[in-house]
Design an enzyme around this catalytic site. Structure first.
Site, short mmCIF file in Angstrom:
data_model
loop_
_atom_site.label_atom_id
_atom_site.label_comp_id
_atom_site.label_asym_id
_atom_site.label_seq_id
_atom_site.Cartn_x
_atom_site.Cartn_y
_atom_site.Cartn_z
N TRP A 251 0.84 -1.21 0.00
CA TRP A 251 0.00 0.00 0.00
C TRP A 251 0.88 1.26 0.00
O TRP A 251 0.53 2.27 -0.60
CB TRP A 251 -0.90 0.00 1.24
CG TRP A 251 -1.84 1.17 1.28
CD1 TRP A 251 -3.08 1.23 0.74
CD2 TRP A 251 -1.61 2.45 1.88
NE1 TRP A 251 -3.65 2.46 0.97
CE2 TRP A 251 -2.76 3.22 1.66
CE3 TRP A 251 -0.55 3.01 2.57
CZ2 TRP A 251 -2.87 4.54 2.12
CZ3 TRP A 251 -0.65 4.31 3.02
CH2 TRP A 251 -1.80 5.06 2.80
N HIS A 252 2.05 1.15 0.66
CA HIS A 252 2.93 2.32 0.76
C HIS A 252 3.67 2.63 -0.54
O HIS A 252 4.16 3.74 -0.73
CB HIS A 252 3.93 2.14 1.90
CG HIS A 252 3.30 2.25 3.25
ND1 HIS A 252 2.64 1.20 3.84
CD2 HIS A 252 3.18 3.30 4.10
CE1 HIS A 252 2.16 1.59 5.01
NE2 HIS A 252 2.45 2.86 5.20
N GLY A 253 3.79 1.65 -1.40
CA GLY A 253 4.47 1.92 -2.66
C GLY A 253 4.70 0.64 -3.43
O GLY A 253 4.74 -0.46 -2.87
#
Lengths: 369, 464
Positions: free
Chosen positions: B316-318
């Site tokens: 989700w963060h990257g």
């Protein structure tokens, strides 16, 4: 104050600050130029569909809103003060303070820039000097960081390496080393330049290396305008201004100064009080930016001539060479194409030539034309 | 548009406040929606349509899920909503990551799509998913008014950097909310503190990380300074944005849930995640982990569930492997803690603090690594790998330059100052009330000064 009152007052204070600054942003008159940063400020960006869709307008508007913010310089001063005095930063926007001076960190040596400077010098030598049996000298003025950065724990340029690099590329010149003749106090506290009142010994040393003796006495005169050096504007801090001292004597008073700032000869002045008052006070010396200026000494005991290729450091020292020469021609190739010099100046056989440049200029030499 | 900019603070926000105040009650959501769309359009003019399509799709799905409640069609519409939302997020965020890995595995050279990531897509996609899932579960009724739903999804305070606000948490406030000086004052305080956290500390820590990256004179101490600075940067930047969002929410009458609760004082990695980006952690718990069976499954399935959830948290963060590893790192840590360390850490809080800080710092080095090689070289640097010196000249200078800010950052990441302020308020309420007003005004002026100085750019040749 009760919490209930605080809530109301806090809301009011925020609203006043927010809306006062907002209205000043919306309805304030835009400025064209920042004296402190010596640059044109951003104007309201052009609006087109394309610029809106590719976000160019928004990016430019961001810069515009920063440049045109009300009380911009005051706010910049608040930031500098916060950086130094609240957050204990050693520098802000590369500006730092030590030993009563403010200066700007140098960064790294830029070899492409040094190459460019060397290439321009080589061009001048090949085009105008090589075939004229001239005595060619080269001297480098260290930035004042040389005297205050490393000793105060700040990163500093490797000045020996920078100068050595230039010397390797300018072997047709004789190098005159003035690094160990200068001290921090020879520079203004709030500016990058050196003080003319401390330069007679430097001029005498350089002249001595060129085989000319300088020993004139000068009278020190104080310019009646406080000198807020370039770092005052950049830091936006209320620093104590410097005092500009200019030197006079009978020799200088009798010299004839001719300025070529418009391309044609016109009477010039050794010390330009009008320019000093209206612009940067350091422009007092030889009227600041100028493609070339000649200083003729009708009382000279010699017919020797000196050509000085210089940056702004040359403005304050050039007059001090007048004592030993019949004519000093001061050339700044930032304001005239090197290729045009032949049509403007007659380089006389047997003269002395001094390339006098600061480390800052050499390391950022794109302006040399 | 960024909160930490002059266009937002002195152009957009005052206009929105004026419009919001003068708008009649029934039009307040419309004002918020239109201003939110403008806010988004300012930064992403091309993708505003994508967000609107997402909203319309979510709105229709919500209505259909409710209409067919109890029937198979309801599940189909939920599935459709999830697939489309995740599909769009996957396409814009992960397509190139997948192609890149596919090429690496197969040796093919499928061209990358090179799609720009729409700002805030991860946040608004998760908000819309929470809405349709909650409608399906019957936790909330479907929103009949498209403007109200659109205002919820696009609400500018939380649109681009969270927190992930669930529809169920603000459903009532979307229709009926109160405005008071108490709320507005709380909102102003929260907004200004968030702004200051981001601009004064977070950005400075980022600048220190930049100095480290550009340095040719690294040392073990410099690596640790960098690692700590990066942790502080992420914390002050992200929690600063959350504070601004919560503060703006309060000004407009909304109560958003907290997103950070001093995570660096945690005594275990599990506690860290109960205090860090809480809205994301609870979203994955409620919409992924529990639907997969949660704790009520066999040993191996539990391990699988946890690994899947933490891998997704990382992703989700990257879209990069270091984020996957970062997520799995925490997944494995949490499993080890749960199985072996939980009681020990609880009984030994000092060791727990040191253990957690050490592992969290390492985790953020992984998080910020440029690639897999970068992970090893950065972690190696922390322990002197490659024969780097313990300390260097540039390290000493950076310590001198950023030392005070690092200490401020470390202290500010604990509740120490807040507790002192609370104690003082108990004794001298009146004085503290005045001090608070002055303090916030000074902070706002300082932050504005930092914005204004952003375009400082002296003419290079001034000095020659």
């Amino acid at each position: 104050m009760t919490t209930k009152t605080k809530n109301i007052v806090q809301t009011a204070v925020f609203a006043v600050l927010l809306f006062a600054l907002a209205f000043a942003c919306w309805f304030g008159r835009d400025k064209d130029f920042s004296n402190d940063e010596r640059r044109v400020l951003a104007s309201f960006p052009e609006i087109t569909w394309e610029r809106l869709l590719n976000v160019e307008f928004m990016k430019d508007f961001d810069t515009y809103s920063q440049d045109q913010f009300p009380l911009r310089d005051t706010f910049r001063g608040v930031k500098t003060a916060a950086q130094f005095y609240v957050f204990g930063r050693a520098e802000t926007n590369d500006l730092y303070m030590a030993e009563g001076h403010i200066s700007k960190l140098d960064g790294e040596a830029s070899y492409p820039m040094l190459d460019h400077a060397a290439e321009r010098f080589q061009y001048l030598y090949d085009t105008y000097l090589a075939d004229k049996n001239m005595n060619i000298y080269f001297s480098v003025v260290p930035d004042k960081n040389y005297f205050m950065a490393e000793s105060n724990g700040y990163p500093a340029l490797d000045y020996a390496k920078l100068t050595g690099y230039m010397l390797d590329k300018t072997q047709y010149m004789e190098y005159i080393d003035i690094y160990d003749k200068l001290y921090l106090d020879d520079y203004y506290c709030t500016d990058s330049h050196w003080r003319q009142e401390n330069l007679p010994r430097i001029a005498a040393y350089i002249a001595d290396k060129m085989g000319v003796k300088l020993d004139a006495e000068y009278t020190e005169n104080v310019l009646n305008i406080p000198f807020e050096g370039v770092y005052v504007g950049q830091s936006a801090l209320p620093l104590k201004p410097d005092t500009i001292v200019y030197l006079t004597n009978e020799i200088l008073e009798n010299c004839i100064v001719t300025s070529y700032d418009t391309g044609t000869a016109k009477p010039g002045v050794m010390y330009d009080f009008e320019k000093a008052e209206k612009g940067d006070a350091y422009d007092l010396y030889l009227s600041g930016a100028n493609p070339f200026v000649t200083i003729e000494n009708p009382n000279a005991e010699t017919d020797r001539e000196l050509y000085i290729f210089r940056d702004s450091f040359g403005s304050s020292i050039a007059p001090l060479f007048a004592e030993g020469y019949a004519k000093v021609t001061v050339i700044d190739i930032r304001y005239v194409q090197s290729a045009f010099l032949g049509s403007l100046i007659d380089f006389t056989n047997g003269s002395d030539v001094l390339f006098l440049y600061s480390t800052g200029m050499l390391n950022s030499s794109l302006g040399l034309r | 548009m960024l909160f930490s900019s002059i266009p937002f603070l002195y152009y957009f926000l005052p206009c929105v406040l004026i419009l919001y105040i003068i708008a009649p009650k029934k039009l307040k959501n419309s004002v918020l929606l239109l201003s939110s769309l403008f806010f988004y359009w300012w930064g992403e003019p091309r993708y505003v349509i994508l967000m609107v399509i997402n909203i319309v799709f979510g709105y229709v799905c919500g209505l259909l899920i409710e209409k067919f409640r109890g029937r198979a069609a309801s599940k189909w519409f939920l599935t459709l909503s999830v697939v489309v939302s995740i599909g769009l997020l996957g396409y814009f965020k992960y397509a190139d990551f997948l192609i890149d890995n596919f090429n690496a595995v197969t040796g093919l050279s499928v061209p990358l799509l090179k799609i720009a990531l729409p700002i805030g897509i991860s946040f608004y996609t998760f908000q819309l998913l929470s809405y349709t899932i909650d409608v399906y579960r019957g936790d909330v009724p479907a929103q009949k008014n498209p403007i109200t739903l659109a205002a919820y999804v696009a609400l500018f305070p939380q649109l681009i950097a969270g927190p992930i606000v669930r529809y169920s948490d603000v459903a009532l406030q979307l229709n009926e909310r109160t405005h008071s000086f108490e709320y507005i004052s709380l909102g102003i305080r929260r907004f200004i503190i968030g702004l200051a956290k981001k601009v004064l500390i977070g950005d400075a820590m980022f600048a220190l990380c930049d100095v480290f990256r550009a340095s040719g004179d690294k040392s073990v101490l410099f690596y640790w300074m960098y690692a700590i600075a990066f942790c502080l940067h992420v914390y002050f930047d992200f929690s600063g944005y959350s504070d601004m969002a919560i503060g703006l929410g309060k000004i407009f009458g909304f109560d958003f849930l907290e997103n950070f609760n001093y995570p660096f004082i945690s005594k275990s990695a599990s506690e860290f995640w109960r205090r860090w980006h809480m809205s994301l952690g609870s979203w994955f718990r409620d919409y992924v982990y529990i639907p997969m069976g949660g704790n009520r499954v066999g040993k191996y399935r539990l391990v699988l569930n946890l690994l899947v959830v933490w891998m997704l948290t990382g992703l989700w963060h990257g879209a990069a492997w270091n984020f996957v590893i970062w997520g799995l790192y925490f997944g494995i840590l949490l499993m080890i803690e749960k199985r072996f360390l939980a009681k020990f850490l609880e009984k030994n809080p000092v060791i727990g603090h040191i253990y957690t800080l050490f592992l969290v710092i390492i985790s953020f080095v992984i998080f910020n690594a440029a690639d897999m090689r970068g992970i090893f070289s950065d972690i190696g640097g922390l322990f002197g790998a490659g024969g780097i010196p313990l300390i260097s000249k540039e390290t000493v200078y950076c310590l001198k330059d950023y030392g005070v800010l690092l200490i401020m950052g470390i202290v500010g990441a604990t509740p120490l100052m807040k507790n002192i302020a609370l104690k003082l308020r108990e004794k001298k309420e009146s004085v503290m009330n005045v001090a608070e007003i002055v303090f916030l005004a000074v902070l706002l002026i300082m932050v504005t000064a930092y914005f204004v100085d952003g375009s400082f750019s002296p003419f290079l040749y001034f000095r020659f």
